[in-house]
Write a protein that holds these residues in place. Structure first.
Motif, PDB file in Angstrom:
ATOM      1  N   LYS A  76      55.201   6.904 -67.167  1.00 45.58           N
ATOM      2  CA  LYS A  76      56.435   6.315 -66.662  1.00 45.58           C
ATOM      3  C   LYS A  76      57.673   6.892 -67.319  1.00 45.58           C
ATOM      4  CE  LYS A  76      58.081   1.807 -65.142  1.00 45.58           C
ATOM      5  NZ  LYS A  76      57.793   0.347 -65.122  1.00 45.58           N
ATOM      6  N   ASP A  77      57.562   7.380 -68.561  1.00 45.69           N
ATOM      7  CA  ASP A  77      58.727   7.914 -69.255  1.00 45.69           C
ATOM      8  C   ASP A  77      59.009   9.378 -68.898  1.00 45.69           C
ATOM      9  OD1 ASP A  77      56.447   8.846 -70.389  1.00 45.69           O
ATOM     10  OD2 ASP A  77      57.134   8.704 -72.466  1.00 45.69           O
ATOM     11  N   VAL A  78      58.203   9.937 -67.979  1.00 50.35           N
ATOM     12  CA  VAL A  78      58.393  11.323 -67.565  1.00 50.35           C
ATOM     13  C   VAL A  78      59.213  11.355 -66.283  1.00 50.35           C
ATOM     14  CG1 VAL A  78      57.264  13.452 -66.832  1.00 50.35           C
ATOM     15  CG2 VAL A  78      56.254  12.064 -68.648  1.00 50.35           C
ATOM     16  N   MET A  79      60.346  12.110 -66.327  1.00 56.97           N
ATOM     17  CA  MET A  79      61.194  12.258 -65.153  1.00 56.97           C
ATOM     18  C   MET A  79      60.990  13.653 -64.573  1.00 56.97           C
ATOM     19  SD  MET A  79      62.589   9.321 -65.148  1.00 56.97           S
ATOM     20  CE  MET A  79      63.837   9.524 -63.883  1.00 56.97           C
ATOM     21  N   ILE A  80      60.690  13.726 -63.275  1.00 53.08           N
ATOM     22  CA  ILE A  80      60.441  14.994 -62.600  1.00 53.08           C
ATOM     23  C   ILE A  80      61.714  15.415 -61.868  1.00 53.08           C
ATOM     24  CG2 ILE A  80      58.971  16.226 -60.988  1.00 53.08           C
ATOM     25  CD1 ILE A  80      57.517  15.127 -63.413  1.00 53.08           C
ATOM     26  N   PRO A  81      62.276  16.604 -62.138  1.00 47.88           N
ATOM     27  CA  PRO A  81      63.466  17.056 -61.410  1.00 47.88           C
ATOM     28  C   PRO A  81      63.200  17.144 -59.908  1.00 47.88           C
ATOM     29  CG  PRO A  81      63.109  18.410 -63.357  1.00 47.88           C
ATOM     30  CD  PRO A  81      61.893  17.561 -63.214  1.00 47.88           C
ATOM     31  N   ALA A  82      64.203  16.838 -59.121  1.00 46.95           N
ATOM     32  CA  ALA A  82      64.028  16.838 -57.669  1.00 46.95           C
ATOM     33  C   ALA A  82      63.765  18.230 -57.116  1.00 46.95           C
ATOM     34  CB  ALA A  82      65.267  16.235 -57.004  1.00 46.95           C
ATOM     35  N   GLN A 113      70.257  22.895 -64.784  1.00 48.72           N
ATOM     36  CA  GLN A 113      70.673  21.561 -65.186  1.00 48.72           C
ATOM     37  C   GLN A 113      70.864  20.693 -63.940  1.00 48.72           C
ATOM     38  OE1 GLN A 113      70.923  20.258 -68.178  1.00 48.72           O
ATOM     39  NE2 GLN A 113      70.524  22.128 -69.348  1.00 48.72           N
ATOM     40  N   THR A 114      70.227  19.527 -63.936  1.00 49.04           N
ATOM     41  CA  THR A 114      70.312  18.655 -62.777  1.00 49.04           C
ATOM     42  C   THR A 114      70.280  17.201 -63.234  1.00 49.04           C
ATOM     43  OG1 THR A 114      69.271  18.055 -60.676  1.00 49.04           O
ATOM     44  CG2 THR A 114      67.817  18.710 -62.458  1.00 49.04           C
ATOM     45  N   SER A 115      70.854  16.365 -62.407  1.00 56.64           N
ATOM     46  CA  SER A 115      70.829  14.917 -62.674  1.00 56.64           C
ATOM     47  C   SER A 115      70.048  14.168 -61.604  1.00 56.64           C
ATOM     48  CB  SER A 115      72.275  14.382 -62.738  1.00 56.64           C
ATOM     49  OG  SER A 115      72.954  14.635 -61.512  1.00 56.64           O
ATOM     50  N   ALA A 116      69.419  14.937 -60.688  1.00 58.03           N
ATOM     51  CA  ALA A 116      68.615  14.321 -59.612  1.00 58.03           C
ATOM     52  C   ALA A 116      67.133  14.410 -59.975  1.00 58.03           C
ATOM     53  CB  ALA A 116      68.883  15.035 -58.286  1.00 58.03           C
TER      54      ALA A 116
END
Length: 350
Positions: free
Chosen positions: A90-96, A121-124
């Motif tokens: 759950k703490d892993v964020m996958i870039p869009a 660099q992305t925020s999505a």
């Protein structure tokens, strides 16, 4: 005795319990058992081929394990590929903009799911528990090797085409060399040029480098050598004479310095005399032309007489009892010299 045995058994049991707890902690810390207790979320990814993927296959992101395959691959509705259920921490964020691919690891070639971000660099990021099926990259495992081999083969074909073109250019250039540079006419001209050069060298050897010219050259060199020796002797004599004249010139330096000083003083005196002469010439010119007081006294007779009378009156009468005595004396002298002019003239009828 019985109490002592029970006490020993209790200590041994307590020691074994603590040891088992430590062993369990180490297993949880360094093993994958701790992943069971982590919160996870799910994503679904479609692949045209997922050979080697099975339930529990690892998922890697940037070289780090971020989850596992939750279930074995399932066929899609059209039977043209498989769908994988991925269980991610759950703490892993996958870039869009990340892509999903099938890879392999280790010497045995174990299949795994690899998440490849673009590096920008992305925020999505992909939302958790996304209902939409994500399209993965084609290939995987041995298929990747096959596709890479196909790409390399295509590049080799391109290189071979370039080599063929280069060989054609080389063949054309060699043909031009054979036809133009190495033609019979060019070779004949080259032979004629070599013969002409050979004849020219023979003429040089016979005429320029003959025995008579060589002898004349030797004589000229001997004369030049003798002249150089004479010049060397003359230079030595001049050097000795210069060495003798050196002390004499050193003695003359103070006298020359004094003479320079005298000439400088004389020049200054001549300049002063010239200035005085110029001033005197200017004063004489003014006197001659009647300019200034002195010029007027010298040229104007009336003014000169008045100035003389003024000085005489001052000298005789003084400034307080000043009167024109000079004029009266001059009139008396005139009567004595010319008495007939001083008597009044009478008429003819008196």
């Amino acid at each position: 005795m019985i109490d002592s045995d029970k006490k020993t058994e209790m200590l041994v049991g307590l020691f074994m319990f603590v040891g088992l707890l430590l062993l369990g902690g180490l297993i949880l810390m360094f093993g994958r058992v701790r992943e069971v207790f982590k919160d996870t979320y799910h994503l679904r990814v479609a692949f045209p081929n997922a050979a080697g993927i099975k339930e529990g296959s690892p998922i890697f992101l940037g070289g780090s394990r971020v989850g596992k395959v939750d279930k074995k691959p399932q066929l899609n509705d059209t039977f043209t590929g498989v769908i994988l259920d991925l269980e991610l921490f759950k703490d892993v964020m996958i870039p869009a903009d990340a892509s999903f691919a099938i890879g392999s690891a280790g010497l045995m070639g174990d299949a795994l799911v690899e998440i490849k971000p673009t590096g920008k660099q992305t925020s999505a990021f992909l939302p958790h528990d996304l209902d939409k099926v994500i399209e993965g990259e084609k290939g995987g495992g041995l298929n990747d090797l096959q596709s890479q081999a196909e790409k390399v083969g295509k590049k080799v074909d391109v290189v071979l085409d370039d080599v063929r073109t280069a060989l054609k250019d080389v063949q054309g250039a060699m043909g031009k060399v054979n036809k133009e540079a190495l033609s019979d006419t060019t070779i004949q001209h080259f032979k004629e040029g070599i013969e002409h050069l050979n004849n020219t060298l023979k003429r040089v050897d016979e005429k320029v480098l003959g025995d008579e010219n060589s002898l004349a050259l030797k004589t000229a060199l001997a004369d030049f050598k003798a002249a150089a020796a004479s010049f060397k002797v003359a230079a030595k004599n001049v050097e000795e004479s210069s060495a003798k004249l050196g002390p004499m010139l050193d003695k003359l330096d103070p006298a020359i310095a004094k003479a320079d000083k005298v000439m400088t003083t004389a020049d200054e005196s001549l300049q002063s005399i010239k200035k005085a002469a110029d001033s005197f010439a200017l004063a004489a010119s003014n006197i001659t032309t009647g300019k200034g007081l002195l010029g007027a006294l010298m040229n104007d007779e009336r003014l000169m007489t008045d100035f003389r009378d003024l000085i005489y009156n001052f000298k005789v009468n003084g400034p307080l009892w000043y009167k024109d005595t000079a004029e009266r004396l001059r009139a008396e002298e005139a009567k004595k010299l010319h008495p007939e002019e001083s008597q009044p003239k009478r008429g003819i009828f008196r």
